[in-house]
Write a protein that holds these residues in place. Structure first.
Motif, short mmCIF file in Angstrom:
data_model
loop_
_atom_site.label_atom_id
_atom_site.label_comp_id
_atom_site.label_asym_id
_atom_site.label_seq_id
_atom_site.Cartn_x
_atom_site.Cartn_y
_atom_site.Cartn_z
N VAL A 94 0.88 -1.29 0.09
CA VAL A 94 0.12 -0.04 0.11
C VAL A 94 0.94 1.28 0.07
N PRO A 95 0.52 2.33 -0.49
CA PRO A 95 1.09 3.57 -0.04
C PRO A 95 1.25 4.04 1.07
N GLU A 96 2.47 4.74 1.46
CA GLU A 96 2.84 5.04 2.73
C GLU A 96 1.34 5.84 3.61
N ARG A 97 0.83 6.64 2.81
CA ARG A 97 -0.06 7.44 3.55
C ARG A 97 -1.21 6.51 3.92
N CYS A 98 -1.38 5.24 3.67
CA CYS A 98 -2.49 4.46 3.92
C CYS A 98 -2.06 3.99 5.30
N CYS A 99 -0.75 4.17 5.79
CA CYS A 99 -0.40 3.42 6.82
C CYS A 99 -0.49 4.24 8.14
N TRP A 100 -1.16 3.67 9.30
CA TRP A 100 -1.24 4.36 10.66
C TRP A 100 -0.49 3.38 11.71
N GLN A 101 0.51 3.89 12.22
CA GLN A 101 1.15 3.29 13.44
C GLN A 101 0.27 2.91 14.45
N ALA A 102 0.27 1.52 14.71
CA ALA A 102 -0.51 0.86 15.64
C ALA A 102 -0.08 1.30 17.22
N PRO A 103 -0.82 1.69 17.81
CA PRO A 103 -0.70 2.14 19.33
C PRO A 103 0.02 1.00 20.01
N ALA A 104 1.10 1.15 20.61
CA ALA A 104 1.69 -0.09 21.39
C ALA A 104 0.63 -0.51 22.49
N GLY A 105 0.76 -1.81 22.67
CA GLY A 105 -0.19 -2.11 23.81
C GLY A 105 -1.54 -2.46 23.23
N VAL A 106 -2.07 -2.34 21.96
CA VAL A 106 -3.19 -2.61 21.68
C VAL A 106 -3.22 -3.98 20.58
N ALA A 107 -3.81 -5.05 20.92
CA ALA A 107 -3.41 -5.90 20.14
C ALA A 107 -4.05 -5.96 18.68
N ASP A 108 -3.58 -6.69 17.76
CA ASP A 108 -4.22 -6.71 16.50
C ASP A 108 -5.37 -7.05 16.21
N GLU A 109 -5.84 -7.96 17.24
CA GLU A 109 -7.38 -8.39 17.11
C GLU A 109 -8.36 -7.08 17.48
#
Ligand SMILES: [Zn+2]
Ligand SMILES: [Zn+2]
Length: 339
Positions: free
Chosen positions: A122-137
Motif C-alpha cells: 500500500v502507499p505510505e499514506r495508508c499506514c497508521w502506526q498501531a498504538p503499542a499495547g493494543v492487540a491486532d485483534e
C-alpha cells in the motif's frame, strides 16, 4: 507468498503469487489479520464486478517488511493499521478536504490488490502506526470503526441527546459504542433478536427487534419525547432507511452510512413536514486516529465482534460463514502473519 486470488465471481483460489515489491512511496506489509465485510462478499459473489484477477480485502493490520524510496513515516518492523482508500490529492474535492468523495479515489482490495494474502503493498499514506499495547485483534476493526466515527460525528450529537442505531451488525455495534462514548442514550434496532443481547452488553440502553412493537413507541420511550434526536443507519437496506425515519423526532437527524444498493422508497412528505435532516456519510476522511484512540482507550470494544477466524487456505469457508446469521465479523489470518 500465497494469496487468495479472485478469478471471477465465486472463483477464489489460494495460489502462489509473486511477492509485492515496494516502489517509490510504497510500504510492503506482512498481513497479520484481515477482516471480511459485505463489500468483499459482494465482490466475491459478482454483485460488484472488479477487474480480475484481484486480491480482495481492505480491512487489515500488518507488520512492515520493507519500504520504498521516499518513505519516512514507517520502517521495517512497525505494526500498522491500514486506511485502504487513497484519493488523487489534486482535484477540487480533494483540495477542499473531501478526500473520501474524490472521483479518482482508489480502494485497496477493489481497484488494486488488497489483503487476503500473506503480503500486501500500500502507499505510505495508508499506514497508521498501531498504538503499542493494543492487540491486532482489537485494531483489526479500525477501518469499519472509522466509518462509524465519521457517521456519528456527522450526527453532531449534543449533550443529553438520545440516539438510535439501525442494524446490529459490525457497523451498528460499533456505532452504538461510539455514541455511548459521546454520552448519548442509545436504542439499537435489529432485524433479528440474535445480536441484541450483545448490543446490551456493549452498552445499549434499549434494544428492539423490528416487529416487536412500533418503532415510534420504542423511540419515544427511550427519548421521553417524540422520537430520538439522531439515528445512525448502518444496515443499508430500504427497510432500514424507513425504520430510521420512523425512529427520529421532528427536527431530528438521520445519518445514512449503510449503502442501500436497492431503490429505496421514502415518504418525503414526512421528511419535509417534520423537517428531518438526512445526511449521507461515506467512509472516512480523517477518522482513523480517532478510531484507534477509541479502541486504545477501551471506549469501543471490538474483540467481541470477531466471531470467526480462518487461515488463508480456508478462505472459501470464511465467505460461507460471513453469510451465516451467527457470524458478525469474520477474520482471515494469513499463515505468515500467524508466525
Ligand atoms: Zn469493509
Ligand atoms: Zn481527488
Amino acid at each position: 507468498m500465497k494469496a487468495a486470488i479472485l478469478h471471477g465471481p465465486r472463483d477464489l483460489r489460494v495460489e502462489a503469487a509473486r511477492d509485492p515489491e515496494a516502489g517509490p512511496g510504497d510500504v510492503v506489509l506482512a498481513v497479520t489479520m484481515a477482516g471480511l465485510c459485505g463489500t468483499d462478499y459482494r465482490i466475491w459473489s459478482g454483485d460488484r464486478p472488479v477487474a480480475y484477477p484481484r486480491v480482495m480485502g481492505h480491512e487489515f493490520i500488518g507488520r512492515v517488511l520493507s519500504v520504498g524510496s521516499g518513505v519516512s513515516r514507517v520502517k521495517a518492523g512497525d505494526r500498522v493499521a491500514v486506511e485502504p482508500n487513497y484519493s488523487c490529492g489534486a482535484c477540487p474535492l480533494c483540495r477542499e478536504g473531501n478526500r473520501n468523495l474524490c472521483l479518482s479515489r482508489v480502494a485497496v482490495g477493489i481497484d488494486v490488490d488488497g489483503c487476503f494474502a500473506e503480503i500486501a503493498r500500500v502507499p505510505e499514506r495508508c499506514c497508521w502506526q498501531a498504538p503499542a499495547g493494543v492487540a491486532d485483534e482489537d485494531l483489526m476493526v479500525t477501518e469499519p470503526l472509522a466509518v462509524v466515527v465519521r457517521a456519528v460525528n456527522r450526527g453532531a450529537l449534543r449533550p443529553g441527546e438520545s440516539a438510535a442505531v439501525v442494524g446490529a451488525g459490525t457497523l451498528g455495534l460499533l456505532a452504538l459504542q461510539v455514541l455511548k462514548g459521546q454520552g448519548a442514550r442509545v436504542l439499537v434496532v435489529g432485524r433479528s433478536a440474535r445480536r441484541l443481547p450483545l448490543a446490551r452488553e456493549l452498552g445499549a440502553d434499549a434494544t428492539l427487534r423490528v416487529g416487536e412493537e412500533p418503532l415510534e413507541r420504542a423511540a419515544g420511550r427511550l427519548s421521553r419525547r417524540e422520537g430520538v434526536d439522531c439515528v445512525i443507519e448502518t444496515a443499508g437496506t430500504p427497510e432500514a432507511v424507513s425504520h430510521a425515519l420512523a425512529l427520529v423526532r421532528p427536527g431530528g437527524r438521520v445519518v445514512l452510512t449503510g449503502l442501500p444498493h436497492e431503490p429505496t422508497p421514502v415518504q418525503f412528505f414526512s421528511v419535509v413536514r417534520r423537517e428531518i435532516t438526512i445526511t449521507g456519510s461515506m467512509i472516512y476522511q480523517d477518522e482513523f486516529p480517532e478510531a484507534m484512540r477509541l479502541v486504545g482507550a477501551g471506549t469501543v470494544r471490538t474483540r467481541p465482534l470477531i466471531t470467526h477466524r480462518f487461515g488463508l487456505d480456508e478462505i472459501d469457508r470464511a465467505f460461507a460463514v460471513h453469510a451465516e446469521p451467527a457470524s458478525i465479523k469474520v477474520a482471515v489470518v494469513p499463515s505468515q502473519g500467524r508466525a
